[in-house]
Design a protein around this motif. Structure first.
Motif, mmCIF file in Angstrom:
data_model
loop_
_atom_site.group_PDB
_atom_site.id
_atom_site.type_symbol
_atom_site.label_atom_id
_atom_site.label_comp_id
_atom_site.label_asym_id
_atom_site.label_seq_id
_atom_site.Cartn_x
_atom_site.Cartn_y
_atom_site.Cartn_z
ATOM 1 N N GLY A 108 12.095 6.986 2.689
ATOM 2 C CA GLY A 108 10.909 7.612 3.265
ATOM 3 C C GLY A 108 10.536 7.043 4.609
ATOM 4 O O GLY A 108 10.872 5.893 4.957
ATOM 5 N N ASN A 109 9.840 7.851 5.390
ATOM 6 C CA ASN A 109 9.424 7.477 6.740
ATOM 7 C C ASN A 109 7.910 7.584 6.936
ATOM 8 O O ASN A 109 7.269 6.669 7.418
ATOM 9 C CB ASN A 109 10.143 8.358 7.761
ATOM 10 C CG ASN A 109 9.716 8.062 9.194
ATOM 11 O OD1 ASN A 109 10.237 7.131 9.811
ATOM 12 N ND2 ASN A 109 8.765 8.828 9.732
ATOM 13 N N ASP A 110 7.330 8.721 6.590
ATOM 14 C CA ASP A 110 5.925 8.988 6.901
ATOM 15 C C ASP A 110 5.007 8.289 5.905
ATOM 16 O O ASP A 110 5.255 8.309 4.698
ATOM 17 C CB ASP A 110 5.641 10.480 6.831
ATOM 18 C CG ASP A 110 6.517 11.318 7.751
ATOM 19 O OD1 ASP A 110 7.285 10.736 8.536
ATOM 20 O OD2 ASP A 110 6.415 12.551 7.683
ATOM 21 N N PHE A 111 3.904 7.733 6.397
ATOM 22 C CA PHE A 111 2.960 7.070 5.499
ATOM 23 C C PHE A 111 1.562 7.045 6.103
ATOM 24 O O PHE A 111 1.380 7.175 7.316
ATOM 25 C CB PHE A 111 3.399 5.632 5.206
ATOM 26 C CG PHE A 111 3.312 4.721 6.405
ATOM 27 C CD1 PHE A 111 2.152 4.013 6.685
ATOM 28 C CD2 PHE A 111 4.383 4.583 7.276
ATOM 29 C CE1 PHE A 111 2.055 3.187 7.800
ATOM 30 C CE2 PHE A 111 4.299 3.768 8.395
ATOM 31 C CZ PHE A 111 3.130 3.061 8.657
ATOM 32 N N ALA A 112 0.593 6.846 5.231
ATOM 33 C CA ALA A 112 -0.779 6.546 5.630
ATOM 34 C C ALA A 112 -1.378 5.656 4.559
ATOM 35 O O ALA A 112 -1.035 5.762 3.381
ATOM 36 C CB ALA A 112 -1.605 7.822 5.792
ATOM 37 N N GLY A 113 -2.267 4.763 4.982
ATOM 38 C CA GLY A 113 -2.872 3.865 4.019
ATOM 39 C C GLY A 113 -3.926 2.990 4.659
ATOM 40 O O GLY A 113 -4.490 3.321 5.699
ATOM 41 N N VAL A 114 -4.163 1.848 4.023
ATOM 42 C CA VAL A 114 -5.216 0.928 4.436
ATOM 43 C C VAL A 114 -4.585 -0.408 4.822
ATOM 44 O O VAL A 114 -3.735 -0.934 4.090
ATOM 45 C CB VAL A 114 -6.232 0.715 3.300
ATOM 46 C CG1 VAL A 114 -7.330 -0.261 3.740
ATOM 47 C CG2 VAL A 114 -6.845 2.032 2.867
ATOM 48 N N VAL A 115 -5.004 -0.945 5.949
ATOM 49 C CA VAL A 115 -4.529 -2.266 6.354
ATOM 50 C C VAL A 115 -4.982 -3.291 5.314
ATOM 51 O O VAL A 115 -6.167 -3.416 5.018
ATOM 52 C CB VAL A 115 -5.042 -2.641 7.754
ATOM 53 C CG1 VAL A 115 -4.679 -4.090 8.083
ATOM 54 C CG2 VAL A 115 -4.458 -1.701 8.803
ATOM 55 N N ASP A 116 -4.007 -4.021 4.789
ATOM 56 C CA ASP A 116 -4.249 -4.963 3.699
ATOM 57 C C ASP A 116 -4.092 -6.415 4.150
ATOM 58 O O ASP A 116 -4.529 -7.326 3.480
ATOM 59 C CB ASP A 116 -3.279 -4.642 2.555
ATOM 60 C CG ASP A 116 -3.446 -5.517 1.350
ATOM 61 O OD1 ASP A 116 -4.454 -5.360 0.647
ATOM 62 O OD2 ASP A 116 -2.567 -6.374 1.120
#
Length: 306
Positions: free
Chosen positions: A66-74
């Motif tokens: 996989g390439n695309d992602f979104a999330g929260v800086v941890d």
């Protein structure tokens, strides 16, 4: 512990599976992202099916996916500026995106703007950059009549809208289920399949001046038969055929991160639509890819980690 999508042999979607490992630690100028959404792209399963394709990226099995992602800086490593724990971010990091956590260079990340959903952000990188580059490659402008193949798909739907914003007339091939959707975007829908040439000429009696192909050879053969100038035909789906006929084969690598961020802002403002076709739990990664491969997808397919 964290989960990661891996493949350790080559084949179809059945090769994807979850493994567990330690939560990674960011180093200098790196950011750890708690992934919420990971977008699927056809290139993912094509790489998993071909040793030669994977080797072209300098990799072998076992491999992440996989390439695309979104999330929260941890977490942030030393030297990182502009990002802090709790920021919502998105980007593209090939072979790392489908996981609970990933480590990414800070320079590849974008802040998620208000109005851009986390699902849209997590599906944007490859499709967005490919659409931007494809439109630029053929130099779309107001007098043009442009044909976009698979215009309801992830790349096609963005390319069609970007082409429309130049003032060009845009035709888009699609199945019956997506034609009313395309009309709502200002795109003239054309049923794909046998008789495509006749339907295109009926919709555009003056002919086609540019072609953006996201589907494959039938569109390129039509461009050739209609006499579209080779430099005004671009494909991301069949580069060998393109090379034989002098067509262009420009992909997302020719779009900048700033251009991608600007597209994200346009989607956030509602100026461009990025539909999310379906959302799948990461545990069903195999089913999600089978759905993508089956076709007739409107927009993007994404995985979620919780």
């Amino acid at each position: 512990m964290a989960r990661f999508v891996r493949f350790d042999r080559f084949g179809g979607p059945e090769v994807f599976h979850l493994v567990e490992g330690d939560i990674p630690v960011p180093g200098h100028d790196e950011v750890r992202v708690r992934v919420l959404v990971a977008g699927l792209n056809p290139v993912d399963h094509k790489l998993a099916a071909s040793p030669e394709a994977l080797a072209s990226f300098g990799r072998d099995v076992p491999s992440g996916n996989g390439n695309d992602f979104a999330g929260v800086v941890d977490g942030v490593g030393s030297g990182v500026q502009g990002f802090a724990t709790g920021d919502h971010v998105y980007g593209g990091h090939r072979f790392h995106a489908q996981a609970d956590f990933l480590i990414a260079p800070a320079g590849i990340l974008h802040q998620v703007p208000d109005g851009l959903t986390i699902e849209q952000a997590g599906a944007l990188d490859i499709a967005g950059r490919a659409a931007i580059a494809s439109v630029a490659a053929v130099g779309v402008r107001q007098p043009d009549t442009v044909l976009v193949s698979a215009a309801a798909g992830g790349v096609g739907v963005l390319a069609a809208q970007l082409a429309r914003r130049t003032g060009a007339v845009v035709l888009g091939t699609a199945g019956a289920a997506n034609q009313e959707f395309l009309r709502g975007l200002g795109v003239i829908p054309v049923q794909y399949g046998d008789g495509l040439r006749e339907r295109v000429l009926e919709a555009a009696p003056g002919g086609i001046t540019a072609v953006i192909d996201t589907h494959g050879r039938p569109t390129l053969e039509l461009a050739r038969d209609l006499g579209v100038a080779p430099e005004r035909v671009n494909t991301i789906a069949d580069r060998p055929f393109a090379a034989e006929h002098g067509f262009r084969g420009v992909g997302g690598q020719d779009a900048t991160l700033d251009e991608l961020a600007a597209l994200g802002e346009s989607i956030a403002r509602g100026e461009i639509v990025l539909p999310i076709d379906s959302v799948w739990p990461i545990e069903r990664v195999v089913d999600a890819y089978r759905h993508l491969i089956d076709g007739h997808v409107r927009g993007k397919v994404v995985l979620v980690t919780s």
